[in-house]
Design a protein around this motif. Structure first.
Motif, mmCIF file in Angstrom:
data_model
loop_
_atom_site.group_PDB
_atom_site.id
_atom_site.type_symbol
_atom_site.label_atom_id
_atom_site.label_comp_id
_atom_site.label_asym_id
_atom_site.label_seq_id
_atom_site.Cartn_x
_atom_site.Cartn_y
_atom_site.Cartn_z
ATOM 1 N N CYS A 84 0.849 -1.197 0.000
ATOM 2 C CA CYS A 84 0.000 0.000 0.000
ATOM 3 C C CYS A 84 0.888 1.251 0.000
ATOM 4 O O CYS A 84 2.001 1.223 0.522
ATOM 5 N N GLY A 85 0.345 2.325 -0.528
ATOM 6 C CA GLY A 85 0.980 3.638 -0.422
ATOM 7 C C GLY A 85 2.386 3.652 -0.996
ATOM 8 O O GLY A 85 2.651 3.153 -2.102
ATOM 9 N N THR A 86 3.287 4.225 -0.223
ATOM 10 C CA THR A 86 4.671 4.345 -0.674
ATOM 11 C C THR A 86 5.299 2.977 -0.943
ATOM 12 O O THR A 86 6.086 2.822 -1.885
ATOM 13 N N ALA A 87 4.941 2.001 -0.142
ATOM 14 C CA ALA A 87 5.487 0.651 -0.353
ATOM 15 C C ALA A 87 4.998 0.099 -1.697
ATOM 16 O O ALA A 87 5.737 -0.607 -2.401
ATOM 17 N N ILE A 139 5.344 -6.000 0.486
ATOM 18 C CA ILE A 139 6.278 -4.966 0.935
ATOM 19 C C ILE A 139 5.586 -4.093 1.968
ATOM 20 O O ILE A 139 4.495 -3.575 1.712
ATOM 21 N N SER A 140 6.223 -3.941 3.117
ATOM 22 C CA SER A 140 5.633 -3.090 4.150
ATOM 23 C C SER A 140 6.707 -2.617 5.116
ATOM 24 O O SER A 140 7.380 -3.438 5.735
ATOM 25 N N GLN A 141 6.865 -1.321 5.219
ATOM 26 C CA GLN A 141 7.831 -0.762 6.174
ATOM 27 C C GLN A 141 7.553 -1.318 7.560
ATOM 28 O O GLN A 141 8.433 -1.891 8.200
ATOM 29 N N SER A 142 6.309 -1.144 8.017
ATOM 30 C CA SER A 142 5.965 -1.520 9.393
ATOM 31 C C SER A 142 5.789 -3.019 9.550
ATOM 32 O O SER A 142 5.972 -3.563 10.638
ATOM 33 N N THR A 169 0.709 -3.399 8.296
ATOM 34 C CA THR A 169 -0.418 -2.815 7.556
ATOM 35 C C THR A 169 -1.475 -3.887 7.314
ATOM 36 O O THR A 169 -1.195 -4.921 6.686
ATOM 37 N N THR A 183 -2.088 -5.237 3.762
ATOM 38 C CA THR A 183 -0.942 -5.983 3.222
ATOM 39 C C THR A 183 -0.859 -7.361 3.869
ATOM 40 O O THR A 183 -0.585 -8.366 3.191
ATOM 41 N N VAL A 222 6.003 10.553 9.430
ATOM 42 C CA VAL A 222 4.924 9.749 8.840
ATOM 43 C C VAL A 222 5.176 9.554 7.337
ATOM 44 O O VAL A 222 4.973 8.470 6.800
ATOM 45 N N ALA A 223 5.627 10.597 6.672
ATOM 46 C CA ALA A 223 5.915 10.467 5.237
ATOM 47 C C ALA A 223 7.176 9.624 5.061
ATOM 48 O O ALA A 223 8.256 9.992 5.517
ATOM 49 N N MET A 244 13.590 -0.146 0.387
ATOM 50 C CA MET A 244 12.756 -1.115 -0.347
ATOM 51 C C MET A 244 13.229 -1.250 -1.795
ATOM 52 O O MET A 244 13.209 -2.332 -2.373
ATOM 53 N N LEU A 261 2.680 11.421 -4.445
ATOM 54 C CA LEU A 261 2.149 11.074 -3.110
ATOM 55 C C LEU A 261 2.848 11.888 -2.021
ATOM 56 O O LEU A 261 2.215 12.412 -1.105
ATOM 57 N N LYS A 262 4.192 11.983 -2.144
ATOM 58 C CA LYS A 262 4.942 12.730 -1.116
ATOM 59 C C LYS A 262 4.420 14.153 -1.045
ATOM 60 O O LYS A 262 4.206 14.698 0.015
ATOM 61 N N GLU A 297 0.733 14.361 0.487
ATOM 62 C CA GLU A 297 0.532 14.010 1.896
ATOM 63 C C GLU A 297 1.072 15.044 2.872
ATOM 64 O O GLU A 297 0.536 15.185 3.966
HETATM 65 C C1 F6R Z 1 3.438 7.448 2.785
HETATM 66 C C2 F6R Z 1 3.383 6.297 3.657
HETATM 67 C C3 F6R Z 1 2.269 5.341 3.475
HETATM 68 C C4 F6R Z 1 2.776 3.907 3.753
HETATM 69 C C5 F6R Z 1 1.626 2.914 3.699
HETATM 70 C C6 F6R Z 1 2.089 1.500 3.880
HETATM 71 O O1 F6R Z 1 4.562 8.223 3.000
HETATM 72 O O2 F6R Z 1 4.213 6.146 4.511
HETATM 73 O O3 F6R Z 1 1.732 5.428 2.206
HETATM 74 O O4 F6R Z 1 3.730 3.597 2.792
HETATM 75 O O5 F6R Z 1 0.678 3.223 4.682
HETATM 76 O O6 F6R Z 1 2.771 1.354 5.089
HETATM 77 P P1 F6R Z 1 3.727 0.122 5.348
HETATM 78 O O7 F6R Z 1 4.894 0.246 4.434
HETATM 79 O O8 F6R Z 1 4.094 0.205 6.782
HETATM 80 O O9 F6R Z 1 2.925 -1.114 5.037
#
Ligand code: F6R
Length: 607
Positions: A299-302, A345-348, A351, A354, A397-398, A406, A483-484, A487
């Motif tokens: 989702c989103g940036t990922a 793919i997910s930073q956290s 999500t 995801t 957050v951004a 990634m 997106l950057k 947001e």
């Molecule tokens: C934008 C941003 C969001 C996340 C998205 C997915 O800057 O941070 O779009 O990329 O909510 O989050 P993760 O990567 O944690 O699954």
């Protein structure tokens, strides 16, 4: 990343260490621990919040006026009590805390185990305690020096021993380390904010330097033993500024950390010839050779990072690859199946959408590979294979540096799969490897050009709408740039493939409407320039992201954001930075809350 604390002086070390670690909490961590010397070395450490460590210390207090402490953000091994720092050698006479990564820890661990060492954790850091103990021959500094000589990687390590009980020895190899100079007491920390309430005078330890800390101060030398005459700096920042490393916002700090993030993501994983070692990717060559299709979901940036992955996989692997928003894929009535690799793919790693899409893929027989920044996250626990991005905690957050990591992770994965499938030949593998290894220096160069991004921000700060266009990899970057901007600046923006403009959106391009065009893909350069001409003909304001050697664009653009020349395949990594900086400056000029934009959360754990 992880936090480091150290103290030598007349006071009880325990409370000072814990207090310092708390002041580093903003960096994120998943376990914490302290060690204090008092005749013997005593360690307390606990998974989770520092409050757990405090509870433990209340029951079993530590007594002593010299100690080291650590907050860990897991890289090798899950966030457990056993993996928390400090780590001791088997005799308990040497204790270590460590930030960063020991690239060759596996082979060191095997050698030490063959010599009879028993390990109590899965970490690379524990190896350092064993090594220092093994090398000790009456001189702690010498033992540390020898251990460092054997340990490849980018890290900071801090060592204490009951054999030499009134000193702490620390080494910096890339990961930050500072010494706080007090009156009859000395502090050591990974970051200034940890001890800023005790002192404002600091020695900044540089790469490949070793420091010996006692209550009388600190002596600095190179890792080879040459004395270093380091002047103390007097810090006038307040604690909040110090947390941000002197930057105005975490976002800007994290943008500037990206060269180091690339180094970290690559560390120990990529040889010069393009051979890749991915420690938690367990599939074999047979599996990689038999993959029929790759699904990337996020989702989103990922998701935007996934768009880059899709292009890389299609281009260099010639492997059918689809990228799907996780919230769409999860309701897409299973179209994913066996012999198909799903990359989530997910930073956290938390999500909700995801996780659901990854589960759906797994339940339908697809192998699931997670690209995530958080060790032990739900996604990583569910995955068959994991590629940790090692970007360190991202506070703004951004997302910026996590996105960067990634991208790098996907180049590595493409090389790994391509080698198994025979679709990446030796020449291409070496070229990509070279490009990736050069990337941190190229990114530093792009960051130096921040004033260009500020000028672009001035141009668009009052716009109603901003459009981003590009083709192929440039389109994927345009998506992320758009997106950057939206947001954090709250401007409306939209990205589209450059060829799509004339199929509708061109109706909105009138006098002064800003259009950001990405021009790093030489094979479609002329096509993209046609779109630029369509924009110019309607009075649009063109901001281009282009290579240093591109003189053609000067004819059309109102402003050019330059990146150094490089291989088109790798250009997205550099080209995203001017867009991040531009978005940042627009938001700043509009006086927005940059690190906490309205209506957004760092981790979206609801559907
Ligand atoms: C934008 C941003 C969001 C996340 C998205 C997915 O800057 O941070 O779009 O990329 O909510 O989050 P993760 O990567 O944690 O699954």
């Amino acid at each position: 990343m992880c936090g480091i604390m150290g103290y030598v002086g007349p006071q009880e070390a325990g409370p000072i260490l814990v207090d310092g670690l708390k002041r580093l909490e903003y960096r994120g961590y998943d376990s914490a621990g302290v060690a204090v010397t008092n005749g013997s070395i005593n360690v307390r450490k606990a998974q989770g919040k520092i409050a757990n460590l405090e509870d433990m210390l209340e029951v079993e207090p530590l007594v002593g006026s010299i100690g080291i402490g650590h907050t860990r953000w897991a890289t090798h091994g899950a966030p457990t009590d056993a993996n928390a720092h400090p780590h001791t050698d088997p005799s308990g006479e040497f204790v270590v805390v460590h930030n960063g990564i020991i690239e060759n820890f596996q082979s060191l661990r095997e050698q030490l185990a063959a010599d009879g060492s028993e390990f109590t954790s899965e970490t690379d850091s524990e190896v350092l305690a064993h090594l220092v103990a093994r090398e000790y021959d009456g001189d702690l500094v010498e033992a540390v020096r020898k251990a460092v000589a054997l340990s490849d990687g980018a890290y900071a390590m801090v060592v204490m021993s009951k054999r030499e009980p009134r000193k702490i020895v620390a080494v910096r190899k890339i990961s930050p380390l500072v010494v706080g100079l007090g009156d009859g007491e000395t502090f050591l920390a990974s970051d200034i904010p940890a001890v800023l309430h005790h002192t404002r005078d600091f020695l900044i330890i540089e790469d490949d330097e070793l420091v010996v800390v006692t209550e009388d101060g600190a002596t600095v030398e190179t890792i080879d033993g040459e004395p270093v005459d380091r002047d103390a700096i007097h810090v006038t920042w307040d604690a909040e500024q110090a947390e941000k490393g002197g930057y105005e916002h975490f976002m800007l700090k994290e943008i500037n950390e990206q060269p180091a993030v690339v180094t970290e993501t690559l560390a120990g994983r990529l040889d010069e010839d393009g051979t890749v070692w991915l420690e938690d990717v367990d599939f074999g060559d047979d599996y990689a050779a038999a993959i029929d299709r790759v699904w990337i979901t996020a989702c989103g940036t990922a998701y935007h990072a996934g768009l880059i992955g899709q292009e890389i996989f299609r281009r260099i692997l010639r492997l059918p690859t689809n990228v799907e928003y996780a919230h769409e894929l999860r309701y897409a009535d299973p179209i994913v199946g066996p012999n198909e690799l799903t990359i989530a793919i997910s930073q956290s790693g938390e999500t909700a959408d995801t996780l659901a899409a990854a589960r759906l893929a797994g339940d339908n027989g697809s192998r699931m590979l997670a690209i995530t920044n958080v060790v032990g996250s739900t996604l990583s626990r569910y995955a068959d294979d994991i590629l940790y991005t090692r970007a360190g905690p991202e506070i703004s957050v951004a997302s910026t540096k996590a996105y960067m990591a990634m991208l790098i992770a996907q180049y590595l994965l493409a090389l790994r799969i391509g080698a198994a499938r025979g679709t990446v030949n030796a020449e291409l593998a070496a070229r990509v490897s070279h490009g990736l290894h050069q990337m941190p220096a190229a990114l530093e160069e792009v960051l130096r050009r921040e004033p260009e991004a500020l000028a672009a921000a001035e141009l668009i700060r009052s716009a109603e709408d901003v459009y981003f266009i590009g083709r192929g990899l440039d389109y994927a970057i345009a998506m992320e740039g758009s997106l950057k901007l939206k947001e954090i600046s709250y401007l409306h923006s939209e990205a589209m493939p450059a060829g799509e403009l004339k199929h509708g959106t061109l109706a909105l391009i009138t006098d002064g409407v800003p259009v950001v065009v990405m021009l790093t893909q030489r094979d479609v350069y002329d096509k993209t320039i046609s779109a630029v001409q369509e924009v110019k003909a309607r009075g649009g304001a063109v901001i281009a992201v282009a290579y240093d050697t591109d003189t053609e664009i000067d004819k059309y653009a109102d402003l050019v954001l330059r990146i150094p020349d490089m291989e088109d395949l790798m250009a997205p990594v550099a080209a995203v930075i001017p867009l991040q900086l531009m978005a940042y400056h627009v938001a700043r000029l509009r006086d927005n809350d940059i690190d906490q934009p309205r209506n957004l959360a760092k981790s979206v754990t609801v559907e």
